[in-house]
Design a protein around this motif. Sequence first.
Motif, PDB file in Angstrom:
ATOM      1  N   ASP A 188       0.823  -1.218   0.000  1.00 57.95           N
ATOM      2  CA  ASP A 188       0.000   0.000   0.000  1.00 57.95           C
ATOM      3  C   ASP A 188       0.851   1.259   0.000  1.00 57.95           C
ATOM      4  OD1 ASP A 188      -2.261  -1.598   0.100  1.00 57.95           O
ATOM      5  OD2 ASP A 188      -2.601  -1.277   2.247  1.00 57.95           O
ATOM      6  N   ILE A 189       1.849   1.296   0.854  1.00 55.58           N
ATOM      7  CA  ILE A 189       2.651   2.518   0.982  1.00 55.58           C
ATOM      8  C   ILE A 189       3.567   2.700  -0.232  1.00 55.58           C
ATOM      9  CG2 ILE A 189       4.626   1.610   2.312  1.00 55.58           C
ATOM     10  CD1 ILE A 189       4.213   4.154   4.131  1.00 55.58           C
ATOM     11  N   ALA A 190       4.031   1.600  -0.822  1.00 57.19           N
ATOM     12  CA  ALA A 190       4.844   1.704  -2.043  1.00 57.19           C
ATOM     13  C   ALA A 190       3.999   2.258  -3.185  1.00 57.19           C
ATOM     14  CB  ALA A 190       5.420   0.333  -2.405  1.00 57.19           C
ATOM     15  N   THR A 191       2.720   1.896  -3.213  1.00 54.97           N
ATOM     16  CA  THR A 191       1.829   2.427  -4.241  1.00 54.97           C
ATOM     17  C   THR A 191       1.731   3.945  -4.124  1.00 54.97           C
ATOM     18  OG1 THR A 191       0.561   0.381  -4.367  1.00 54.97           O
ATOM     19  CG2 THR A 191      -0.531   2.388  -5.150  1.00 54.97           C
ATOM     20  N   GLU A 192       1.554   4.453  -2.896  1.00 55.34           N
ATOM     21  CA  GLU A 192       1.494   5.906  -2.730  1.00 55.34           C
ATOM     22  C   GLU A 192       2.808   6.553  -3.154  1.00 55.34           C
ATOM     23  OE1 GLU A 192       0.989   9.546   0.448  1.00 55.34           O
ATOM     24  OE2 GLU A 192       0.152   7.601   1.027  1.00 55.34           O
ATOM     25  N   MET A 193       3.937   5.931  -2.814  1.00 55.25           N
ATOM     26  CA  MET A 193       5.232   6.495  -3.210  1.00 55.25           C
ATOM     27  C   MET A 193       5.321   6.593  -4.734  1.00 55.25           C
ATOM     28  SD  MET A 193       8.189   7.793  -2.381  1.00 55.25           S
ATOM     29  CE  MET A 193       8.676   7.322  -0.724  1.00 55.25           C
ATOM     30  N   CYS A 194       4.902   5.549  -5.438  1.00 49.93           N
ATOM     31  CA  CYS A 194       4.950   5.576  -6.908  1.00 49.93           C
ATOM     32  C   CYS A 194       4.051   6.670  -7.475  1.00 49.93           C
ATOM     33  CB  CYS A 194       4.542   4.217  -7.475  1.00 49.93           C
ATOM     34  SG  CYS A 194       5.733   2.906  -7.193  1.00 49.93           S
ATOM     35  N   ILE A 195       2.879   6.845  -6.880  1.00 43.51           N
ATOM     36  CA  ILE A 195       1.979   7.904  -7.344  1.00 43.51           C
ATOM     37  C   ILE A 195       2.632   9.268  -7.140  1.00 43.51           C
ATOM     38  CG2 ILE A 195      -0.224   9.053  -6.888  1.00 43.51           C
ATOM     39  CD1 ILE A 195      -1.322   6.188  -6.189  1.00 43.51           C
ATOM     40  N   ARG A 196       3.251   9.467  -5.981  1.00 39.97           N
ATOM     41  CA  ARG A 196       3.899  10.752  -5.691  1.00 39.97           C
ATOM     42  C   ARG A 196       5.083  11.026  -6.622  1.00 39.97           C
ATOM     43  NH1 ARG A 196       3.352  13.277  -0.579  1.00 39.97           N
ATOM     44  NH2 ARG A 196       1.718  12.334   0.672  1.00 39.97           N
ATOM     45  N   THR A 197       5.889   9.989  -6.897  1.00 37.02           N
ATOM     46  CA  THR A 197       7.125  10.208  -7.656  1.00 37.02           C
ATOM     47  C   THR A 197       6.963  10.064  -9.162  1.00 37.02           C
ATOM     48  OG1 THR A 197       7.798   7.879  -7.410  1.00 37.02           O
ATOM     49  CG2 THR A 197       8.578   9.441  -5.731  1.00 37.02           C
ATOM     50  N   ASP A 198       5.949   9.295  -9.609  1.00 38.60           N
ATOM     51  CA  ASP A 198       5.843   8.990 -11.036  1.00 38.60           C
ATOM     52  C   ASP A 198       4.433   9.094 -11.607  1.00 38.60           C
ATOM     53  OD1 ASP A 198       8.629   7.890 -11.997  1.00 38.60           O
ATOM     54  OD2 ASP A 198       8.324   7.198  -9.947  1.00 38.60           O
ATOM     55  N   ALA A 199       3.480   9.557 -10.794  1.00 40.54           N
ATOM     56  CA  ALA A 199       2.093   9.698 -11.251  1.00 40.54           C
ATOM     57  C   ALA A 199       1.542   8.380 -11.809  1.00 40.54           C
ATOM     58  CB  ALA A 199       1.970  10.827 -12.268  1.00 40.54           C
ATOM     59  N   ASP A 200       1.942   7.270 -11.196  1.00 39.03           N
ATOM     60  CA  ASP A 200       1.486   5.944 -11.606  1.00 39.03           C
ATOM     61  C   ASP A 200       1.549   5.033 -10.372  1.00 39.03           C
ATOM     62  OD1 ASP A 200       1.111   4.207 -14.311  1.00 39.03           O
ATOM     63  OD2 ASP A 200       2.144   3.017 -12.779  1.00 39.03           O
ATOM     64  N   GLU A 201       0.653   4.054 -10.300  1.00 45.11           N
ATOM     65  CA  GLU A 201       0.652   3.154  -9.147  1.00 45.11           C
ATOM     66  C   GLU A 201       1.888   2.263  -9.082  1.00 45.11           C
ATOM     67  OE1 GLU A 201      -3.024   1.004  -9.136  1.00 45.11           O
ATOM     68  OE2 GLU A 201      -4.157   2.768  -8.486  1.00 45.11           O
ATOM     69  N   GLY A 202       2.573   2.072 -10.197  1.00 48.33           N
ATOM     70  CA  GLY A 202       3.766   1.231 -10.204  1.00 48.33           C
ATOM     71  C   GLY A 202       3.433  -0.226  -9.967  1.00 48.33           C
ATOM     72  N   LEU A 203       4.469  -1.038  -9.882  1.00 49.39           N
ATOM     73  CA  LEU A 203       4.326  -2.472  -9.662  1.00 49.39           C
ATOM     74  C   LEU A 203       5.485  -2.939  -8.796  1.00 49.39           C
ATOM     75  CD1 LEU A 203       2.894  -5.156 -10.426  1.00 49.39           C
ATOM     76  CD2 LEU A 203       4.475  -5.293 -12.354  1.00 49.39           C
ATOM     77  N   PHE A 204       5.175  -3.655  -7.715  1.00 50.26           N
ATOM     78  CA  PHE A 204       6.236  -4.179  -6.861  1.00 50.26           C
ATOM     79  C   PHE A 204       6.933  -5.318  -7.586  1.00 50.26           C
ATOM     80  CE2 PHE A 204       6.542  -3.009  -2.271  1.00 50.26           C
ATOM     81  CZ  PHE A 204       7.874  -3.337  -2.140  1.00 50.26           C
ATOM     82  N   ALA A 205       8.243  -5.203  -7.795  1.00 53.12           N
ATOM     83  CA  ALA A 205       9.009  -6.227  -8.515  1.00 53.12           C
ATOM     84  C   ALA A 205       9.577  -7.280  -7.576  1.00 53.12           C
ATOM     85  CB  ALA A 205      10.137  -5.576  -9.309  1.00 53.12           C
ATOM     86  N   GLY A 206       9.933  -6.883  -6.352  1.00 57.05           N
ATOM     87  CA  GLY A 206      10.488  -7.861  -5.424  1.00 57.05           C
ATOM     88  C   GLY A 206      11.128  -7.207  -4.218  1.00 57.05           C
ATOM     89  N   TYR A 207      11.504  -8.067  -3.287  1.00 53.15           N
ATOM     90  CA  TYR A 207      12.175  -7.640  -2.065  1.00 53.15           C
ATOM     91  C   TYR A 207      13.577  -8.229  -2.056  1.00 53.15           C
ATOM     92  CZ  TYR A 207       7.555  -6.432  -0.217  1.00 53.15           C
ATOM     93  OH  TYR A 207       6.324  -5.876  -0.013  1.00 53.15           O
ATOM     94  N   SER A 208      14.579  -7.427  -1.661  1.00 51.76           N
ATOM     95  CA  SER A 208      15.924  -7.975  -1.486  1.00 51.76           C
ATOM     96  C   SER A 208      16.117  -8.452  -0.053  1.00 51.76           C
ATOM     97  CB  SER A 208      16.988  -6.950  -1.878  1.00 51.76           C
ATOM     98  OG  SER A 208      16.835  -5.763  -1.138  1.00 51.76           O
ATOM     99  N   THR A 209      15.409  -7.837   0.903  1.00 52.38           N
ATOM    100  CA  THR A 209      15.444  -8.306   2.295  1.00 52.38           C
ATOM    101  C   THR A 209      14.085  -8.062   2.941  1.00 52.38           C
ATOM    102  OG1 THR A 209      16.140  -6.185   3.245  1.00 52.38           O
ATOM    103  CG2 THR A 209      17.896  -7.708   2.600  1.00 52.38           C
ATOM    104  N   VAL A 210      13.734  -8.950   3.847  1.00 54.95           N
ATOM    105  CA  VAL A 210      12.578  -8.777   4.731  1.00 54.95           C
ATOM    106  C   VAL A 210      12.997  -9.365   6.069  1.00 54.95           C
ATOM    107  CG1 VAL A 210      10.172  -9.382   5.235  1.00 54.95           C
ATOM    108  CG2 VAL A 210      10.886  -9.014   2.860  1.00 54.95           C
ATOM    109  N   THR A 211      12.824  -8.597   7.144  1.00 56.41           N
ATOM    110  CA  THR A 211      13.187  -9.081   8.473  1.00 56.41           C
ATOM    111  C   THR A 211      12.041  -8.783   9.437  1.00 56.41           C
ATOM    112  OG1 THR A 211      15.507  -8.590   8.011  1.00 56.41           O
ATOM    113  CG2 THR A 211      14.919  -8.989  10.311  1.00 56.41           C
ATOM    114  N   PHE A 212      11.645  -9.809  10.178  1.00 49.89           N
ATOM    115  CA  PHE A 212      10.616  -9.662  11.201  1.00 49.89           C
ATOM    116  C   PHE A 212      11.322  -9.564  12.545  1.00 49.89           C
ATOM    117  CE2 PHE A 212       8.721 -11.959   7.653  1.00 49.89           C
ATOM    118  CZ  PHE A 212       7.642 -11.126   7.362  1.00 49.89           C
ATOM    119  N   HIS A 213      11.199  -8.410  13.203  1.00 51.72           N
ATOM    120  CA  HIS A 213      11.922  -8.133  14.444  1.00 51.72           C
ATOM    121  C   HIS A 213      11.079  -8.374  15.686  1.00 51.72           C
ATOM    122  CE1 HIS A 213      15.083  -6.063  12.093  1.00 51.72           C
ATOM    123  NE2 HIS A 213      14.080  -5.612  11.367  1.00 51.72           N
ATOM    124  N   GLU A 214       9.833  -7.914  15.672  1.00 48.30           N
ATOM    125  CA  GLU A 214       8.924  -8.017  16.816  1.00 48.30           C
ATOM    126  C   GLU A 214       7.553  -8.438  16.310  1.00 48.30           C
ATOM    127  OE1 GLU A 214       9.344  -7.488  20.127  1.00 48.30           O
ATOM    128  OE2 GLU A 214      11.437  -6.847  20.011  1.00 48.30           O
TER     129      GLU A 214
END
Length: 138
Positions: A43-69
């Motif tokens: 959701d938040i990446a979609t807003e970032m794409c709209i703000r920076t590129d006037a498009d919803e964009g598409l999530f291509a992938g994650y290089s890291t994901v860590t669950f801390h708590e």
Amino acid sequence: MTAPLPTPVLGETVTHRRYVPYSHAHYAGNLVDGAYSMGLFGDIATEMCIRTDADEGLFAGYSTVTFHEAVRAGDVLEVTCRLVRIGSRSRELELAVHVVGRGEPTEQQPGAARMLATPLLATTAVGTVVVPARTATT
């Protein structure tokens, strides 16, 4: 004539807040699965794409994901997304979920909750989104 595209700026940050409903608890202790944080990242990446590129964009992938708590039903989450790399059609994002409030129900006060003095870092990730190629407008 179309409006000019916004210009992406390194360091640009987007912040969302979300209450975690009890309907999302899947495990003992009202724990919420990690997919909940991943959905918030989308959701938040979609807003970032709209703000920076006037498009919803598409999530291509994650290089890291860590669950801390743990994230629990009744939590208030603050989700942040920061633009850290700008490619010709890709954007690299640093993402984080912090628990800023937590439900603390008791038998006497089932709706008890408090905002945390020190937020808990729950989940972090680095991801890449893709956006349409920029074209010159006239």
